[in-house]
Design a protein around this motif. Sequence first.
Motif, short mmCIF file in Angstrom:
data_model
loop_
_atom_site.label_atom_id
_atom_site.label_comp_id
_atom_site.label_asym_id
_atom_site.label_seq_id
_atom_site.Cartn_x
_atom_site.Cartn_y
_atom_site.Cartn_z
N ALA A 232 -54.66 -10.40 -9.59
CA ALA A 232 -55.00 -9.81 -8.29
C ALA A 232 -55.15 -8.30 -8.39
O ALA A 232 -56.03 -7.70 -7.74
N GLU A 233 -54.31 -7.65 -9.21
CA GLU A 233 -54.40 -6.20 -9.36
C GLU A 233 -55.68 -5.80 -10.10
O GLU A 233 -56.34 -4.81 -9.75
N VAL A 234 -56.03 -6.57 -11.12
CA VAL A 234 -57.28 -6.30 -11.85
C VAL A 234 -58.47 -6.48 -10.92
O VAL A 234 -59.37 -5.63 -10.86
N PHE A 235 -58.47 -7.56 -10.15
CA PHE A 235 -59.59 -7.82 -9.25
C PHE A 235 -59.68 -6.76 -8.15
O PHE A 235 -60.78 -6.43 -7.67
N ALA A 236 -58.54 -6.21 -7.72
CA ALA A 236 -58.56 -5.15 -6.71
C ALA A 236 -59.25 -3.91 -7.27
O ALA A 236 -60.02 -3.23 -6.57
N VAL A 237 -59.02 -3.60 -8.54
CA VAL A 237 -59.69 -2.47 -9.18
C VAL A 237 -61.19 -2.74 -9.26
O VAL A 237 -62.02 -1.86 -8.99
N VAL A 238 -61.55 -3.96 -9.62
CA VAL A 238 -62.97 -4.33 -9.71
C VAL A 238 -63.65 -4.18 -8.34
O VAL A 238 -64.73 -3.58 -8.23
N ASP A 239 -63.01 -4.72 -7.30
CA ASP A 239 -63.60 -4.63 -5.96
C ASP A 239 -63.77 -3.18 -5.52
O ASP A 239 -64.81 -2.81 -4.94
N ALA A 240 -62.77 -2.36 -5.80
CA ALA A 240 -62.85 -0.95 -5.40
C ALA A 240 -63.93 -0.22 -6.17
O ALA A 240 -64.69 0.58 -5.61
N ALA A 241 -64.03 -0.49 -7.47
CA ALA A 241 -65.01 0.20 -8.30
C ALA A 241 -66.44 -0.07 -7.86
O ALA A 241 -67.30 0.82 -7.91
N PHE A 242 -66.70 -1.31 -7.42
CA PHE A 242 -68.06 -1.66 -7.01
C PHE A 242 -68.26 -1.54 -5.50
O PHE A 242 -69.37 -1.72 -5.01
N GLY A 243 -67.16 -1.26 -4.77
CA GLY A 243 -67.28 -1.14 -3.32
C GLY A 243 -68.08 0.08 -2.90
O GLY A 243 -68.71 0.09 -1.84
N GLN A 244 -68.03 1.11 -3.74
CA GLN A 244 -68.83 2.32 -3.50
C GLN A 244 -69.52 2.67 -4.80
O GLN A 244 -69.07 3.54 -5.54
N ARG A 245 -70.60 1.98 -5.07
CA ARG A 245 -71.24 2.04 -6.38
C ARG A 245 -71.73 3.42 -6.77
O ARG A 245 -71.86 3.73 -7.95
N ARG A 246 -72.03 4.24 -5.78
CA ARG A 246 -72.56 5.58 -6.11
C ARG A 246 -71.46 6.56 -6.49
O ARG A 246 -71.75 7.64 -6.99
N LYS A 247 -70.23 6.20 -6.24
CA LYS A 247 -69.13 7.09 -6.55
C LYS A 247 -68.62 6.84 -7.96
O LYS A 247 -68.62 5.72 -8.46
N GLY A 248 -68.13 7.92 -8.59
CA GLY A 248 -67.41 7.76 -9.83
C GLY A 248 -66.07 7.09 -9.56
O GLY A 248 -65.62 7.01 -8.40
N ALA A 269 -55.93 5.06 -19.37
CA ALA A 269 -56.79 3.93 -19.76
C ALA A 269 -57.93 4.36 -20.67
O ALA A 269 -58.67 3.51 -21.18
N GLY A 270 -58.09 5.68 -20.86
CA GLY A 270 -59.18 6.17 -21.69
C GLY A 270 -60.54 6.00 -21.06
O GLY A 270 -61.55 5.77 -21.74
N VAL A 271 -60.61 6.14 -19.73
CA VAL A 271 -61.85 5.95 -18.99
C VAL A 271 -62.26 7.26 -18.32
O VAL A 271 -61.43 7.94 -17.70
N ASP A 272 -63.50 7.62 -18.45
CA ASP A 272 -64.05 8.83 -17.83
C ASP A 272 -63.93 8.73 -16.31
O ASP A 272 -64.45 7.77 -15.71
N PRO A 273 -63.28 9.69 -15.64
CA PRO A 273 -63.14 9.64 -14.18
C PRO A 273 -64.47 9.64 -13.44
O PRO A 273 -64.54 9.19 -12.30
N LEU A 274 -65.52 10.16 -14.09
CA LEU A 274 -66.83 10.21 -13.43
C LEU A 274 -67.68 8.97 -13.71
O LEU A 274 -68.77 8.82 -13.17
N ALA A 275 -67.18 8.08 -14.57
CA ALA A 275 -67.91 6.85 -14.86
C ALA A 275 -67.97 5.96 -13.62
O ALA A 275 -67.12 6.06 -12.73
N ARG A 276 -68.95 5.11 -13.58
CA ARG A 276 -69.08 4.15 -12.48
C ARG A 276 -68.72 2.74 -12.96
O ARG A 276 -68.73 2.47 -14.16
N GLY A 277 -68.44 1.89 -12.00
CA GLY A 277 -67.98 0.56 -12.33
C GLY A 277 -68.91 -0.21 -13.25
O GLY A 277 -68.45 -0.94 -14.13
#
Length: 301
Positions: A232-248, A269-277
């Motif tokens: 559920a926590e992983v899916f919440a991150v997925v939903d949030a990342a694609f909920g506003q696709r234009r945002k990093g 996590a080693g992920v660029d904060p400006l990356a998109r989902g």
Amino acid sequence: MTRPADHPQQQHSAGPRLLGPAEVRSLADALGVRPTKQRGQNFVIDANTVRRIVRAAGAGPEDCVLEVGPGLGSLTLALLEVARHVVAVEIDDVLAGALPATVERFAPEQADRFSLLHADAMRVTELPGPPATALVANLPYNVSVPVLLHLLEHVPTLERGLVMVQSEVADRLAAPPGSRTYGVPSVKAAWYADVRRAGAVGRNVFWPAPNVDSGLVAFTRREPPAHRSGRAEVFAVVDAAFGQRRKGLRGALRVLAPVEQVERALEAAGVDPLARGEALDLQAFVRIADALHDLRQEGQA
């Protein structure tokens, strides 16, 4: 063991008689059934198509097959040619009431290998008969992704499957990271299984003919990635990342945690904060969810 499908002439002589256009319309007329858009009903009227779907699914004599939305029974009868058992889940009162009689009429020798569950597939958590090993279905197009994800979660015995969905949905389910069609369905399906496109289906094999193209999607179950957080926590991150696709991600994930926590989690996590989902694979989403989980645990300590 030789599969029945390997000897079609022998099998069909003793097997079910499949439904063609005349039989489908006759059954529908007798029941007063008219396909409805509300339930995404489009009945397959071509026997070659349903046999092709069964072959592509790889269903065999050891399988208990789960079918969702059997409608008038076109695919059901083809599955009974080869499977050990078929469990059909149908929500429509009239169709559910008529399907057992259709099986008795067209496949009398296989009727004891058929079970019907009159229910909403989105509420199914238990099935009659032996454990289902394969999902083979012409899913109602308006609910295809939620139904597929629900069954993958609640029917853990499913080892593989083949579903027919709207072509665009098939593209999304099988899309790799970075592609134009990659999104929430792609990532969530990948949590449960390896997913791939398995062909296309023409519009003229349906009654009524849909105004969209159809595609086949095959999946093979696998274990989800190792994770400290929950699904559920992983899916919440997925939903949030694609909920506003234009945002990093730094901005998109603020619905889950304060921006300072989001930044720390992305760094961990080693992920660029400006990356998109759409640039992230499933493993990256898991790392972010785990990092957020760890920060919450720290805050509660």
